[in-house]
Design a protein around this motif. Structure first.
Motif, short mmCIF file in Angstrom:
data_model
loop_
_atom_site.label_atom_id
_atom_site.label_comp_id
_atom_site.label_asym_id
_atom_site.label_seq_id
_atom_site.Cartn_x
_atom_site.Cartn_y
_atom_site.Cartn_z
N LEU A 226 21.56 -25.94 21.71
CA LEU A 226 20.48 -26.63 21.34
C LEU A 226 19.30 -25.95 22.57
O LEU A 226 19.78 -25.81 23.45
N SER A 227 18.03 -26.29 22.21
CA SER A 227 17.14 -26.07 23.19
C SER A 227 16.13 -27.14 23.35
O SER A 227 16.47 -28.40 22.90
N ASP A 228 14.83 -27.06 24.08
CA ASP A 228 14.09 -27.84 24.47
C ASP A 228 14.48 -28.97 25.01
O ASP A 228 15.29 -28.81 26.06
N ASN A 229 14.25 -30.45 24.78
CA ASN A 229 14.69 -31.47 25.61
C ASN A 229 16.04 -31.80 25.51
O ASN A 229 16.44 -32.59 26.12
N TYR A 230 16.68 -31.10 24.37
CA TYR A 230 18.17 -31.54 24.28
C TYR A 230 18.83 -31.09 25.57
O TYR A 230 20.02 -31.83 26.04
N ILE A 231 18.45 -29.97 26.31
CA ILE A 231 18.98 -29.46 27.24
C ILE A 231 18.94 -30.58 28.60
O ILE A 231 20.02 -30.97 29.13
N PRO A 232 17.75 -30.89 29.21
CA PRO A 232 17.78 -32.00 30.13
C PRO A 232 18.29 -33.32 29.77
O PRO A 232 18.92 -34.10 30.44
N TYR A 233 17.96 -33.79 28.57
CA TYR A 233 18.62 -34.88 28.03
C TYR A 233 20.07 -34.98 28.21
O TYR A 233 20.83 -36.02 28.55
#
Length: 455
Positions: A226-233
């Motif tokens: 997945l992309s966007d905030n799924y990465i830092p979260y």
């Protein structure tokens, strides 16, 4: 004539066309040509056709970032022919593995990227496995060194990658957390014993739900697509000293430098299986061999598979684009399960087929087709008696005899010396000339000399 799905320009699935293609005349030493039984459709293929593919794992070549090449990769089929270095396969072998540009009748690939099929799975089921299983074998075993008790998060758990991670976690005794996008997919995952399933469409809801249910439980491995905030979260949930982030996505991914700056204690791996396949086929082949052993030892099993006819590729791509699929989508050719119209019972092995004019292009093509369909002995008749080099890989099953079929005495002598009644005779002998047809009785002579045979 072989056909393939090709596209002239990117931007729309309607640009896909099913067109005839040229046959590869000469194979390289390590190459194998197979007749495709089935091939899997991956989301990467959809992005490729739509022109939405951006590969940030390509560091220098801007062209390769948005031009991943032809569609296709996962494939199963039967060996048609092979190069001089190939020793482990013979014509007619059922195989599965990786072959680029596989949406069609035939594909040519490196021998190291194929293994023999067994009867454990159907050819369609095998076609759904290569890339996802090789990716997870490399990611979890080679890179993350997964072990019993590890906490693992996989995003999009109901897809091909996610379903493979489910199996690997069971093999190694790891604790799995997954995300998905629908109630149907949630039900699938919970039925497979996945206790913690969260939302893959809303990163804020994902993080809130995880914290509510699992509190401060840290993960050791994340397999991300997945992309966007799924990465830092997801990185926030990793153990800061022992965490491993496996990135298999292509869109919106982070660079090594970005991860190092924000999460210096995390081991970050951008998995580039397509690069390994193209540049290191022997290393990729080791992954395929490892996966095949797991299948043979009943550790790995087939994924949920939805089948489409090869000619309905656009319909399959549209369904894949919708995100509703569970497991893998597989396109199957009409000849799958070997329903080719040829009788290949036990009597086939007991006799030979004779082809007159057999060393010409038509005779050679027919000989290969008969071997592919189970016939074990082919005798080619020609004036020269020279063995055709295009059949060098079939010398154990195809022989050549020198015979001029216009010489009645020679034809009579040939059939008188036969030790066994042939299964059949196919006349491919002929001469191309721009003139009136002569009075030729060659076929009538063959019929006369073979009229007592039970062909």
């Amino acid at each position: 004539h072989p056909h393939k799905w090709v596209f002239g320009e990117r931007g729309s699935l309607s640009n896909l066309k099913y067109l005839p293609v040229l046959v590869v005349e000469k194979l390289e030493a390590d190459e194998v040509e197979i007749q495709v039984d089935a091939t899997a459709a991956n989301f990467r293929d959809v992005l490729n056709v739509l022109g939405s593919y951006i590969d940030r794992t390509v560091d220098v070549d801007d062209f390769l970032k948005t031009n991943p090449g032809p569609i296709g990769g996962d494939v199963s089929g039967r060996v048609l022919r092979f190069g001089s270095n190939v020793k482990n396969f013979k014509v007619g072998d059922k195989v599965w593995g990786v072959g680029s540009d596989s949406f069609g009748d035939r594909v040519v690939t490196n021998q190291h990227l194929l293994v023999k099929s067994s009867n454990r799975l159907s050819q369609a089921e095998y076609a759904g496995l290569p890339i996802v299983t090789m990716t997870i074998e490399h990611s979890l075993v080679n890179l993350a060194h997964i072990k019993k008790g590890d906490w693992v998060l996989v995003h999009s758990g109901a897809g091909g990658i996610g379903q493979t991670v489910v199996q690997y976690c069971k093999i190694f005794g790891a604790k799995l957390v997954a995300t998905c996008s629908s109630e149907e997919k949630r039900n699938l995952l919970t039925s497979q014993g996945v206790e913690y399933v969260f939302n893959s469409r809303d990163p804020e809801d994902f993080m809130k739900s995880y914290k509510t249910i699992l509190g401060e439980q840290k993960l050791r491995i994340v397999v991300n697509s997945l992309s966007d905030n799924y990465i830092p979260y997801s990185m926030d949930l990793l153990d800061s000293t022992d965490g491993i982030f496996i990135e298999i996505g292509k869109r919106g991914i982070w660079t090594d430098e970005e991860v190092s700056a924000e999460y210096p204690g995390i081991a970050y791996h951008r998995v580039k299986l397509d690069h390994m396949i193209a540049k290191q086929p022997e290393e990729a082949g080791k992954l395929l061999q490892a996966v095949n052993r797991r299948i043979e030892e009943s550790e790995l099993h087939t994924l949920a598979t939805k089948e489409y006819d090869m000619k309905n590729a656009i319909e399959a791509f549209r369904f894949l684009q919708s995100g509703k699929n569970l497991g893998k989508l597989v396109l199957v050719n009409g000849h799958n399960n070997y329903n080719t119209g040829v009788q290949t019972d036990s009597n086939v092995a007991k006799g030979s087929v004779i082809i007159t004019g057999g060393t010409g292009s038509l005779g050679c093509h027919l000989a290969r087709w008969l071997i592919m369909n189970g016939y074990q002995s082919i005798q080619l008749l020609s004036r020269s008696g020279k063995y055709p080099p295009e059949l060098d890989d079939l010398k154990d099953k195809v022989s050549v005899a020198s015979l001029d079929c216009t010489d009645r005495e020679a034809v009579n002598g040939y059939f008188e010396k036969l030790n066994k009644t042939p299964l059949g005779i196919v006349c491919c002998a002929g001469v191309l000339r721009d003139q009136m047809l002569p009075n030729s009785n060659d076929v009538e002579d063959l019929e006369k000399y073979t009229k007592d045979y039970d062909l």
